[in-house]
Design an enzyme around this catalytic site. Structure first.
Site, PDB file in Angstrom:
ATOM      1  N   ASN A 134     -36.193   0.067 -12.446  1.00 36.61           N
ATOM      2  CA  ASN A 134     -35.483   1.340 -12.678  1.00 36.61           C
ATOM      3  C   ASN A 134     -36.221   2.557 -12.125  1.00 36.61           C
ATOM      4  O   ASN A 134     -35.988   3.694 -12.551  1.00 36.61           O
ATOM      5  CB  ASN A 134     -35.237   1.555 -14.182  1.00 36.61           C
ATOM      6  CG  ASN A 134     -34.322   0.522 -14.801  1.00 36.61           C
ATOM      7  OD1 ASN A 134     -34.278   0.398 -16.017  1.00 36.61           O
ATOM      8  ND2 ASN A 134     -33.580  -0.227 -14.008  1.00 36.61           N
TER       9      ASN A 134
ATOM     10  N   LEU B  58     -31.886  -6.251  -7.382  1.00 40.35           N
ATOM     11  CA  LEU B  58     -31.307  -4.924  -7.563  1.00 40.35           C
ATOM     12  C   LEU B  58     -30.775  -4.844  -8.992  1.00 40.35           C
ATOM     13  O   LEU B  58     -30.344  -5.853  -9.550  1.00 40.35           O
ATOM     14  CB  LEU B  58     -30.135  -4.692  -6.593  1.00 40.35           C
ATOM     15  CG  LEU B  58     -30.424  -4.657  -5.092  1.00 40.35           C
ATOM     16  CD1 LEU B  58     -29.115  -4.439  -4.327  1.00 40.35           C
ATOM     17  CD2 LEU B  58     -31.425  -3.567  -4.741  1.00 40.35           C
ATOM     18  N   ASP B  59     -30.788  -3.651  -9.564  1.00 45.27           N
ATOM     19  CA  ASP B  59     -30.166  -3.467 -10.868  1.00 45.27           C
ATOM     20  C   ASP B  59     -28.711  -3.892 -10.797  1.00 45.27           C
ATOM     21  O   ASP B  59     -28.073  -3.772  -9.740  1.00 45.27           O
ATOM     22  CB  ASP B  59     -30.215  -1.994 -11.290  1.00 45.27           C
ATOM     23  CG  ASP B  59     -31.627  -1.515 -11.602  1.00 45.27           C
ATOM     24  OD1 ASP B  59     -32.510  -2.368 -11.759  1.00 45.27           O
ATOM     25  OD2 ASP B  59     -31.822  -0.292 -11.694  1.00 45.27           O
ATOM     26  N   ARG B  60     -28.179  -4.354 -11.912  1.00 44.62           N
ATOM     27  CA  ARG B  60     -26.773  -4.744 -11.969  1.00 44.62           C
ATOM     28  C   ARG B  60     -25.877  -3.617 -11.449  1.00 44.62           C
ATOM     29  O   ARG B  60     -24.920  -3.847 -10.712  1.00 44.62           O
ATOM     30  CB  ARG B  60     -26.370  -5.072 -13.407  1.00 44.62           C
ATOM     31  CG  ARG B  60     -24.906  -5.515 -13.554  1.00 44.62           C
ATOM     32  CD  ARG B  60     -24.398  -5.310 -14.976  1.00 44.62           C
ATOM     33  NE  ARG B  60     -24.953  -6.281 -15.902  1.00 44.62           N
ATOM     34  CZ  ARG B  60     -24.324  -7.389 -16.296  1.00 44.62           C
ATOM     35  NH1 ARG B  60     -23.126  -7.665 -15.844  1.00 44.62           N
ATOM     36  NH2 ARG B  60     -24.892  -8.199 -17.152  1.00 44.62           N
TER      37      ARG B  60
ATOM     38  N   THR C 113     -26.498  -1.236  -9.344  1.00 47.36           N
ATOM     39  CA  THR C 113     -26.770  -0.806  -7.969  1.00 47.36           C
ATOM     40  C   THR C 113     -26.109  -1.741  -6.974  1.00 47.36           C
ATOM     41  O   THR C 113     -26.149  -2.963  -7.123  1.00 47.36           O
ATOM     42  CB  THR C 113     -28.291  -0.770  -7.706  1.00 47.36           C
ATOM     43  OG1 THR C 113     -28.914   0.096  -8.661  1.00 47.36           O
ATOM     44  CG2 THR C 113     -28.595  -0.265  -6.308  1.00 47.36           C
TER      45      THR C 113
END
Length: 302
Positions: free
Chosen positions: A227, A132-134, A136
């Site tokens: 993203n 997961l994105d940082r 999120t």
């Protein structure tokens, strides 16, 4: 410090553990067995129905009942743990895995450290399945063996991944599918859409709720590009609230209006997959964090 007990009469291991003066509940006793914190005559390969004989020595690594402080300190929570899979809930602001700038404070490293202490062996390791994105928050899965990792990644298209996002404005259509071709710039490390080439990104969305000039969307990923959700929603004209990378023009100032939750309003809310060993259907849900929920509750338009 480990606790040792000598068996007085013939019995099975689980009821013996529950009857010890440690005050263990049935669940706690089962967890000790699952985490291999119990040995009988030095053997760790024991089950709940292992037969005990008079004179046998049962050893319990009591340190394994704790060791959750490090997880809690970083806001990481284990949702499910078995011999093949770990499902965690990652907070916003924590990297999934290491980068050139940050190698220590990551979900991967923190979970690995926790399980090494829990299993009482430096050989314990988890394996990356996805990330997961940082920015999120939400559900994320790791494998506990390389074979489980390979099976999960091989069948990744069959995994259901859903997100909740609070966005600016209300989409004209209550539901739809976003299809774009995306490329990542090696210089800026940002993702953008292109007419040809790149990688196909497909996201299905539906409006769950609209309030004033914001709406809550449920998003189901058909592909898993970097993203993806953030780029596609920004292109749709409804960027995720708090998106400092794609939500506003470069250099724009973020304040209480552009970033009211002080974080990206994107949360991984559901994971559904087949267990890599048993094939059983696994399903996990995570509620929208209170800070994001507050963004879409009754409010007057700006």
């Amino acid at each position: 410090m480990d606790s040792r007990f000598q068996v007085a009469s013939r019995c099975e291991l689980l009821p013996y553990l529950i009857g010890l003066p440690l005050g263990l509940s049935r669940k706690q006793a089962k967890d000790l067995l699952r985490f291999r914190a119990v040995t009988v005559k030095g053997r760790a390969t024991v089950r709940h129905d292992t037969e005990l004989a008079p004179g046998d020595v049962v050893t319990i690594a009591t340190r394994k009942q704790v060791s959750g402080a490090e997880l809690e300190r970083h806001g990481l929570a284990i949702v499910h743990l078995d011999d093949a899979v770990v499902v965690v809930e990652k907070p916003a602001g924590l990297l999934s895995m290491g980068s050139e700038r940050e190698k220590e404070k990551t979900a991967y490293r923190i979970l690995n450290t926790h399980l090494k202490a829990l299993m009482k062996t430096p050989a314990q390791q988890v394996f990356i399945v996805h990330r997961l994105d940082r920015e999120t928050s939400g559900l994320m899965m790791f494998a506990r063996t390389e074979s489980a990792q390979a099976t999960l990644q091989r069948n990744w298209k069959g995994v259901i991944k859903r997100y909740l996002a609070v966005v600016e404005g209300v989409p004209a259509k209550a539901q739809g599918t976003l299809r774009d071709r995306l490329v990542e710039s090696s210089k800026s490390l940002t993702v953008h859409r292109v007419e040809e080439g790149g990688e196909l990104a497909i996201t299905h969305y539906r409006v769950v709720r609209a309030k004033g000039d914001r709406s809550l969307l449920e998003l189901t990923l058909e592909t898993g590009r970097r993203n993806q959700i953030r780029v596609q929603l920004a292109a749709l004209g409804h960027p995720v609230i708090g998106d400092r990378k794609y939500g506003v023009k470069f250099g724009a100032k973020f304040d209480g209006k552009t970033d009211p939750a002080r974080r990206l309003a994107l949360h991984a809310c559901e994971l559904r997959f087949r267990h890599p060993v048993s094939g059983a259907s696994m399903e996990f849900h995570s509620a929208l964090p209170p800070r994001l929920k507050a963004l879409i509750e009754a409010r007057a338009p700006r």
